[in-house]
Structures are given as structure tokens and as C-alpha cells.
Design a protein around this motif. Structure first.
Motif, mmCIF file in Angstrom:
data_model
loop_
_atom_site.group_PDB
_atom_site.id
_atom_site.type_symbol
_atom_site.label_atom_id
_atom_site.label_comp_id
_atom_site.label_asym_id
_atom_site.label_seq_id
_atom_site.Cartn_x
_atom_site.Cartn_y
_atom_site.Cartn_z
ATOM 1 N N LEU A 17 55.989 30.718 78.866
ATOM 2 C CA LEU A 17 55.477 30.398 80.195
ATOM 3 C C LEU A 17 54.072 30.955 80.333
ATOM 4 N N ILE A 18 53.317 30.288 81.188
ATOM 5 C CA ILE A 18 51.943 30.756 81.446
ATOM 6 C C ILE A 18 51.697 30.785 82.954
ATOM 7 N N ALA A 19 51.018 31.822 83.424
ATOM 8 C CA ALA A 19 50.489 31.824 84.798
ATOM 9 C C ALA A 19 48.975 31.950 84.673
ATOM 10 N N LEU A 20 48.260 31.056 85.334
ATOM 11 C CA LEU A 20 46.802 31.102 85.334
ATOM 12 C C LEU A 20 46.362 31.498 86.734
ATOM 13 N N VAL A 21 45.788 32.689 86.842
ATOM 14 C CA VAL A 21 45.401 33.235 88.145
ATOM 15 C C VAL A 21 43.883 33.132 88.274
ATOM 16 N N GLU A 22 43.426 32.498 89.351
ATOM 17 C CA GLU A 22 41.978 32.362 89.564
ATOM 18 C C GLU A 22 41.582 33.012 90.882
ATOM 19 N N GLY A 23 40.357 33.506 90.953
ATOM 20 C CA GLY A 23 39.834 34.016 92.215
ATOM 21 C C GLY A 23 40.038 35.505 92.437
ATOM 22 N N MET A 24 40.503 36.213 91.416
ATOM 23 C CA MET A 24 40.656 37.677 91.577
ATOM 24 C C MET A 24 39.275 38.305 91.380
ATOM 25 N N PRO A 25 38.813 39.143 92.311
ATOM 26 C CA PRO A 25 37.498 39.771 92.139
ATOM 27 C C PRO A 25 37.452 40.676 90.905
ATOM 28 N N ALA A 26 36.254 40.991 90.481
ATOM 29 C CA ALA A 26 36.093 41.929 89.371
ATOM 30 C C ALA A 26 36.355 43.352 89.868
ATOM 31 N N GLY A 27 36.832 44.202 88.954
ATOM 32 C CA GLY A 27 36.990 45.620 89.289
ATOM 33 C C GLY A 27 38.381 46.008 89.751
ATOM 34 N N VAL A 28 39.334 45.081 89.665
ATOM 35 C CA VAL A 28 40.705 45.391 90.098
ATOM 36 C C VAL A 28 41.513 45.858 88.891
ATOM 37 N N MET A 29 42.210 46.976 89.059
ATOM 38 C CA MET A 29 43.039 47.531 87.975
ATOM 39 C C MET A 29 44.194 46.581 87.666
ATOM 40 N N GLU A 368 32.754 45.010 96.989
ATOM 41 C CA GLU A 368 32.342 44.161 98.125
ATOM 42 C C GLU A 368 33.520 43.918 99.073
ATOM 43 N N VAL A 369 34.711 43.754 98.502
ATOM 44 C CA VAL A 369 35.917 43.563 99.331
ATOM 45 C C VAL A 369 36.152 44.823 100.168
ATOM 46 N N ARG A 370 36.006 45.977 99.528
ATOM 47 C CA ARG A 370 36.180 47.263 100.236
ATOM 48 C C ARG A 370 35.213 47.371 101.414
ATOM 49 N N ALA A 371 33.965 46.992 101.155
ATOM 50 C CA ALA A 371 32.940 47.107 102.210
ATOM 51 C C ALA A 371 33.269 46.165 103.373
ATOM 52 N N ALA A 372 33.719 44.941 103.051
ATOM 53 C CA ALA A 372 34.068 43.965 104.104
ATOM 54 C C ALA A 372 35.242 44.487 104.929
ATOM 55 N N TYR A 373 36.192 45.092 104.249
ATOM 56 C CA TYR A 373 37.389 45.602 104.934
ATOM 57 C C TYR A 373 37.017 46.775 105.844
#
Ligand code: EPS
Length: 383
Positions: A17-29, A368-373
Motif C-alpha cells: 500500500l502507498i499513501a502520498l501526502v502533499e502539502g505538509m510544510p517543511a520542518g515538521v518532525m 511560518e505556521v507557528r508565527a501565524a498561529y
């Protein structure tokens, strides 16, 4: 920039099986070991059949991650099938009532249900769990937690305090094979599954998922497509064998007057720094969603799973070649996959929350997500 999304591919007895995940920002563990914990949990629970003795689900991260951290490119996740024998698997000509067999054969114009069942199989949920578990790094960065558990099997219902701490909820849930936080109910659930096996039958139930730590304002009332309640219902309702999804009181709202349904609003400045921003409720019948948006209360969702449609004793069906009445096909099956479904629902909900969070607080990088939040919280508290 793509919004967070995923798609899956793979047949039940294909190579994997494969899951293709798109749109995750850079820098996430990315914690591969956590994804594997979730994959193993999904394989477990009382009532699973022979297939789960063969599979050893673990994730292989093929792309999008460098040194354990996302780099902004599509992330592909791979889970190998040990029971990979699709080319040799026998044709299925007696469709199982309740499975996709007949509907798929009529759709794709074939008398071999194998072609349908391979993709319709709940094996695909391993890929969904991998995608949902991948979002943990993002959720953790913002203190968002999701827990799924078994709330009912057949007529045995769990009693769970609505204000129980999540750590305690998880500890109780993980202490038994029913994945149910109520130990007494869990014993009765396991006995109900045993009895079902003796009856050569199958059994369904209800799973619950709760989300805490998320901010208000996820989802939107502005366009029907963006309403988070509808999106959660679609995501959970598309899980194999789920026949009903309710949020908060759900169908229970229909029989009560408004004064017993709607959650009265109070303000407590001491709670300004919590996700509720200080706007607290006496109850949470709305399940944390009003107008398709999070309202600062925990999200509470329940899903009903029908009994597995592959029964040892079979059910009346029709041979697609001869049109004669015969019993449906049987090779092997689970007696109940309700505990496994609680893991799937938890991770599917987790993905939808991560998606809604990134829509509101979008950014190419976690910083950038952190700053927006942070900016949102600061503005909201100053209202
Ligand atoms: C399924 C049938 C069974 C389940 C399967 C879902 O597989 P098999 O036909 O190989 O015995 O075990 O679930 C999984 C393989 C899984 O990983 O959850 C079905 O027809 O939906």
C-alpha cells in the motif's frame, strides 16, 4: 502551495500500500516509530482473524523527509503486504452481502468479485493510518491531541467520563484487547465477540474519537465545502464498514428541546490562555463544532461500524455465472474489527484536523505556521 491532502493506492493482496501526502510544510518532525505503533495497534484488537497473523505492518518513508524532518516535498509512505498473492488468488463468483462484491461487479462489468474486493478491502486503512500518524509531528508542535477508542460492541456500551484526561483515557484503553477505556465493558465486549465466533457470525459496534488542544475557527461556515463537521463526516464515513457518523449529541438532538441541546456560553478570563480563549460551556452537545467551525470545545465524534460482511456461516447469494442461489464465498475473516476501526478513525480524524489547521495557519515552513498561529491567538485574546 498545496493544501494538506493524501491519497492511497494498493490492493489487499497486491505488493503493498502507498499513501502520498502533499502539502505538509517543511520542518515538521516525522516519527517513524510512532507511525509503526499505530500500524501495529490497527492490526490488533480482539476479534481479528488469520490475515493479521501474516502481516507485519511497518512504514517505509520513500520521499519528502530528510534526517527525520519534512522538507516540503510530497511524502510517500509504503507498507508491504506479506500475503501478496493477487495473481494466484481464486476468482470470487458468489458475492458477499454487505461487501462491495456485487455493486463493484455490476459497476466494472465483471463476474469476478476479486477485481472489486482487492481495492475495497479494509486493508487500505493501513495507508490511511500511516498518513494520519504522520501528522503527529505537526499536531504535537501545537498541542493538539486526538484519541480514538471503542465505545460499544453489539449491545455492550462503555461508560467514559467526558472530562477524563487523555493520558488516562489512553492508559485505560490500551489495557485491554477491546481498546475500550471502561474495563468492565471491555470484558463484556470480548465475551460478546467470543460468543459471536461460536455462532460463526460477525459483530459491529461504535467507535469514538475526541480532539483537544485545537483552536477555535478551524473549518468555515462561508462555503459548504469547508465546513469541518461535513468534512469529518465524509472522511470517517468513507472508512470501510462505517454506516453512521455523529458529532456531539448526533441523532440525539432530534428528540430534545433546544434548551436541552444548545451549550450555554459563559466567559471565564482565567481560561483566556486555553484553546477556548475563555469562552466556556456548561455542556458540549455540539461536539465542539458550530456552523462547521471549531468553537473552542473538544471535538467529539462517534461512528457506527457494521458487522464484517464475510461470515463463516455464509449468507444467501447468487452465483454470478449460473444465477443460481448459493451461499456467499468464505475463505477466512475477522469476527470483529471494531477495535481496529477505533485506530483508523483516530488517525483519519487526526489528518482532517491537521488539514484544517494548516488551512487557517498556512505556511511553507513550520516556523511560518507557528508565527501565524501566535498572531491569531494574540489577536483573538485582545478581542
Ligand atoms: C478484508 C478481509 C480480510 C481482512 C482485511 C479486510 O483479509 P483477507 O481476505 O486477506 O483475509 O483481514 O483486513 C486487512 C487485511 C487489514 O489489514 O485490515 C476485507 O475484505 O475487507
Amino acid at each position: 502551495m498545496a493544501t494538506l491532502s493524501y491519497r492511497t493506492a494498493g490492493e489487499s493482496h497486491g505488493k503493498g500500500l502507498i499513501a502520498l501526502v502533499e502539502g505538509m510544510p517543511a520542518g515538521v518532525m516525522v516519527d517513524e516509530s510512532f507511525i509503526n505503533v499505530e500500524l501495529t495497534r490497527r492490526q490488533g484488537g480482539f476479534g481479528r482473524g488469520g490475515r493479521m497473523k501474516i502481516e507485519r505492518d511497518t512504514v517505509e518513508v520513500i520521499s519528502g523527509v530528510l534526517r527525520g524532518v519534512t522538507i516540503g516535498s510530497p511524502i510517500s509512505l509504503h507498507v508491504v503486504n506479506q500475503d501478496s498473492r493477487i495473481e494466484k488468488a481464486p476468482a470470487i463468483q458468489r458475492p458477499r452481502p454487505g461487501h462491495a462484491d456485487l455493486a463493484g461487479s455490476l459497476k466494472w462489468l465483471t463476474t469476478d468479485c476479486r477485481e472489486t474486493l482487492e481495492r475495497a478491502s479494509a486493508r487500505e486503512t493501513a495507508a490511511r493510518v500511516a498518513a494520519g500518524a504522520l501528522t503527529r509531528g505537526l499536531r504535537k508542535a501545537f498541542g493538539i491531541e486526538v484519541v480514538g477508542y471503542v465505545a460499544r460492541i453489539r449491545d455492550v456500551a462503555a461508560k467514559v467520563e467526558s472530562d477524563i484526561e487523555f493520558d488516562e483515557l489512553r492508559r485505560r484503553r490500551d489495557a485491554n484487547e477491546a481498546f475500550c477505556p471502561d474495563a468492565t465493558a471491555a470484558k463484556a465486549m470480548i465475551e460478546a465477540i467470543r460468543q459471536t465466533e461460536r455462532d460463526r457470525d460477525t459483530v459491529g459496534g461504535v467507535v469514538a474519537a475526541e480532539v483537544r488542544g485545537h483552536p477555535p475557527g478551524l473549518g468555515s461556515c462561508a462555503r459548504w465545502q469547508d465546513k469541518l463537521d461535513g468534512r469529518l463526516m465524509r472522511a470517517v464515513g468513507s472508512i470501510q464498514a462505517i454506516k453512521g457518523v455523529e458529532i456531539g449529541l448526533g441523532f440525539g438532538v432530534a428528540g430534545r428541546p433546544g434548551s436541552e441541546v444548545h451549550d450555554e456560553i459563559q466567559y471565564d478570563s482565567r481560561l483566556r490562555d486555553t484553546p477556548s480563549l475563555g469562552f466556556v460551556r456548561r455542556s458540549n452537545n455540539a461536539g465542539g463544532l458550530e456552523g462547521g467551525m471549531t468553537n473552542g470545545q473538544p471535538i467529539v465524534l462517534r461512528a457506527a461500524m457494521k458487522p464484517i460482511s464475510t461470515l463463516q456461516r455464509g449468507l444467501d447469494s447468487v452465483n454470478l455465472l449460473t444465477k443460481q442461489t448459493e451461499r456467499s464465498d468464505y475463505e477466512r475473516s475477522d469476527i470483529s474489527a471494531v477495535p481496529a476501526a477505533s485506530v483508523v478513525v483516530e488517525n483519519v480524524v487526526a489528518f482532517e484536523i491537521a488539514r484544517a489547521f494548516l488551512e487557517k495557519f498556512a505556511g511553507d515552513t513550520l516556523g511560518e505556521v507557528r508565527a501565524a498561529y501566535a498572531h491569531y491567538l494574540e489577536t483573538a485574546r485582545a478581542l
